[in-house]
Design an enzyme around this catalytic site. Structure first.
Site, PDB file in Angstrom:
ATOM      1  N   HIS A  43      -6.426  -2.926  25.276  1.00  0.00           N
ATOM      2  CA  HIS A  43      -6.399  -1.696  25.896  1.00  0.00           C
ATOM      3  C   HIS A  43      -6.024  -1.597  27.294  1.00  0.00           C
ATOM      4  O   HIS A  43      -5.369  -0.824  27.960  1.00  0.00           O
ATOM      5  CB  HIS A  43      -7.782  -0.762  26.029  1.00  0.00           C
TER       6      HIS A  43
ATOM      7  N   GLU B 223       5.029   2.386  -5.708  1.00  0.00           N
ATOM      8  CA  GLU B 223       4.928   0.910  -5.491  1.00  0.00           C
ATOM      9  C   GLU B 223       5.138  -0.009  -6.598  1.00  0.00           C
ATOM     10  O   GLU B 223       4.806  -1.297  -6.749  1.00  0.00           O
ATOM     11  CB  GLU B 223       3.504   0.554  -5.059  1.00  0.00           C
TER      12      GLU B 223
ATOM     13  N   CYS C 174       6.092   4.392   3.542  1.00  0.00           N
ATOM     14  CA  CYS C 174       5.060   4.036   4.763  1.00  0.00           C
ATOM     15  C   CYS C 174       4.702   2.510   4.759  1.00  0.00           C
ATOM     16  O   CYS C 174       3.804   1.978   5.105  1.00  0.00           O
ATOM     17  CB  CYS C 174       3.790   4.695   4.201  1.00  0.00           C
TER      18      CYS C 174
HETATM   19  C1  PEP Z   1       2.461  -0.781   0.420  1.00  0.00           C
HETATM   20  O1  PEP Z   1       2.219  -1.206  -0.407  1.00  0.00           O
HETATM   21  O2  PEP Z   1       3.917  -0.773   0.964  1.00  0.00           O
HETATM   22  C2  PEP Z   1       1.629   0.242   1.145  1.00  0.00           C
HETATM   23  C3  PEP Z   1       1.921   1.023   2.298  1.00  0.00           C
HETATM   24  O3  PEP Z   1       0.394  -0.133   0.905  1.00  0.00           O
HETATM   25  P1  PEP Z   1      -0.467  -1.176   1.238  1.00  0.00           P
HETATM   26  O4  PEP Z   1       0.150  -2.207   2.375  1.00  0.00           O
HETATM   27  O5  PEP Z   1      -1.941  -0.702   2.011  1.00  0.00           O
HETATM   28  O6  PEP Z   1      -0.839  -1.943   0.193  1.00  0.00           O
HETATM   29 MG    MG Z   2       0.258  -0.955  -1.411  1.00  0.00          MG
END
Ligand code: PEP
Ligand code: MG
Length: 543
Positions: free
Chosen positions: A183, A403, A473
């Site tokens: 921080h 995924e 993501c």
């Molecule tokens: C991914 O698999 O790209 C994802 C965002 O999920 P995690 O990294 O939490 O498995």
């Molecule tokens: Mg994942």
């Protein structure tokens, strides 16, 4: 006149800019003239109120203010209070009980895989320090004696310390503890104050010198016999996330991470990993606790979208309170949505908590992880519908992670059972190239592998035909080259760790959607990851 003695030390360059001036060494321990708190509740109340009051005055420093509010919430945490009382019941005095309770809490955080949560251990210890100081006689401000501009040198500085004095008194900050995401570093960058952190021996060196020069770009600190006050302010720029061609959101695994992402201008939370929240507990979280936590995350980003992912446990994310996997290959075993749907005690309270939160936070959405086949989405949606009927509330948008390569190749099979998709490129890559994501493989077996890039483009094209949003993501979204490719093939949003947002926003907004699209088309023609990266990097160089 004797020649000037200079001592040069090197630490972590945490906030850019240069400054020189007299040294102000922050002494350890409580401030003078305070009154000891009678019990834990009054100490916690006093600390939390003081942090809130400093946050109220720091309206022009939203990130620092958000950190202070998160720390105030930590001081008021009933679980911490219960732990302190239990230790007092075993005969520990108040200060010792606070120390052992906060140390135990911090140690639990340090054991987690998530780097962000591990960094929060320092916050917990900081709260412990403030509470003990309050319990022993009032904390005051450790920078109370700072009356003229100086370089502040300390073992560690809390956001409260830093924000408690006028910014122009702080020429630069030097601390022995802390890292880039500590921080002190975050607040220094926000204030535009040069800072070097993680500099062992800084306090002892400062004690023997009257002046100091700080180079926040090189991480170099020179202690001298004297120095005239001088400062070249940090070059940190505020990046306008709204300038990116698509919304740029943040990934978070705790209320604190969401609060910090909000302060950094994230357009929302594109992935709230609930398993991190569960991992910080000794047992499953109750429906009420979950509902309260989801509401706090949404309240941290009023009016902005928050995508909460249902528990994604198993394989590389085991939960301490579930029996360990006995399968020969847990990566292909009971994990993600399969584990969750098969475990009533996990899925039902979470579904109800999510529905309760969504009833008062209309921009909250739900996302299912590691979906492999349409019946899983059908079952999950039925569960949400049944619990929504029993609670008398509506059902929020329910989307899914992509995924699994088979899902990516035939997304149309999910027509009507998913409201949006988000590419989990981390797992998608490991399953597509059959290479464990936890290992350090060459780029050829990474996300820029031609087959993976084509899968990603296929998903986004299918989602466009299905008229549903397709974000990303996985870690790819947080790399500028990855962001360019994803925007170029038509991703409708990107979500990443908050630290990555400025670089991705900068690259994609400077290039614009059209240029990203030509770069992505060219990258898709490459016959190797190296070729694709070369194309994307040359576009990045233009930016
Ligand atoms: C991914 O698999 O790209 C994802 C965002 O999920 P995690 O990294 O939490 O498995
Ligand atoms: Mg994942």
């Amino acid at each position: 006149m004797s020649p000037a003695r200079a001592t040069v030390l090197r630490g972590i360059a945490a906030s850019r800019g240069e400054a020189a001036g007299p040294v102000f060494v922050v002494r350890e321990g409580p401030a003078e003239g305070g009154r000891a708190a009678a019990d834990f509740d009054s100490a916690a109340q006093a600390v939390a109120m003081r942090l809130d009051a400093i946050a109220d005055q720091a309206t022009s420093r939203p990130e620092g203010a958000a950190i202070l509010r998160a720390q105030a919430a930590m001081a008021r945490d009933p679980v911490l209070a219960a732990s302190v009382r239990e230790r007092q019941g075993r005969g520990e005095n108040l200060a010792a009980a606070i120390k052992s309770a906060t140390d135990a809490y911090a140690d639990r955080l340090l054991e987690l895989d998530d780097a962000y949560l591990r960094q929060r251990a320092a916050d917990v210890r900081e709260i412990g320090r403030l509470l003990i100081a309050e319990a022993e006689g009032g904390i005051g401000s450790r920078l109370g004696g700072l009356r003229s501009p100086a370089v502040v040198v300390a073992r560690d500085l809390s956001p409260a310390d830093t924000l408690s004095v006028a910014g122009d008194l702080l020429l630069a900050l030097v601390t022995e503890e802390g890292g880039l995401t500590s921080h002190t570093a975050i607040v220094a960058r926000e204030l535009g104050i040069p800072a070097v952190v993680g500099l062992q021996g800084a306090v002892a060196a400062a004690a023997g010198h009257a002046g100091v020069r700080v180079d926040g770009d090189a991480g170099e600190v020179t202690f001298m016999d004297s120095a005239e006050p001088r400062q070249a302010r940090s070059m940190t720029r505020l990046i306008d996330a709204a300038s990116a061609p698509v919304p740029v959101l943040a990934n978070a695994g705790s209320v604190e991470a969401a609060t910090s992402a909000a302060a950094r201008g994230a357009a929302g939370i594109g992935l709230f990993r609930t398993e991190f929240m569960f991992m910080a507990q000794h047992g499953p979280m109750s429906e009420d606790d979950q509902a309260a936590t989801y509401a706090r995350v949404c309240d941290a980003l009023p009016g902005r979208v928050v995508v909460v992912r249902t528990l994604d446990a198993g394989a590389d994310k085991p939960l301490p309170f579930l029996p360990p996997a006995t399968e020969a290959n847990p990566q292909l075993g009971r994990r993600g949505v399969r584990l969750w749907l098969g475990n009533e005690e996990l899925c039902r309270p979470q579904v109800r908590a999510l529905l309760r939160c969504a009833a008062t936070h209309p921009r909250m959405q739900v996302m299912l992880p590691m979906v492999g086949a349409r019946p899983e989405m059908v079952a999950a949606r039925a569960l949400f519908a049944a619990e929504a009927a029993s609670l008398g509330v509506g059902v929020p948008d329910i989307g899914m992670m992509v995924e699994v390569p088979a899902v990516a190749a035939a997304l149309e099979a999910f027509q009507g059972v998913t409201d949006f998709v988000s590419l989990g490129t981390n797992d998608l890559t490991q399953y597509a190239v059959a290479a464990d994501r936890g290992m350090d493989w060459p780029d050829d077996l990474g996300v820029f592998n031609p087959g993976v890039l084509r899968l990603i483009a296929t998903v986004i094209e299918s989602a466009r035909r299905m008229a549903i949003g397709a974000g990303a993501c996985g870690e790819m979204a947080g790399r500028p080259e990855g962001g360019i490719f994803l925007v170029g093939v038509g991703a409708t949003s990107l979500s990443m760790t908050a630290d990555s947002i400025p670089a991705v926003v900068e690259a994609t907004s400077r290039l614009g959607g059209e240029r990203c699209a030509t770069a992505a088309r060219e990258a898709l023609q490459a016959d190797s990851a190296r070729g694709a990266l070369a194309v994307l990097r040359s576009a990045l160089a233009e930016a």
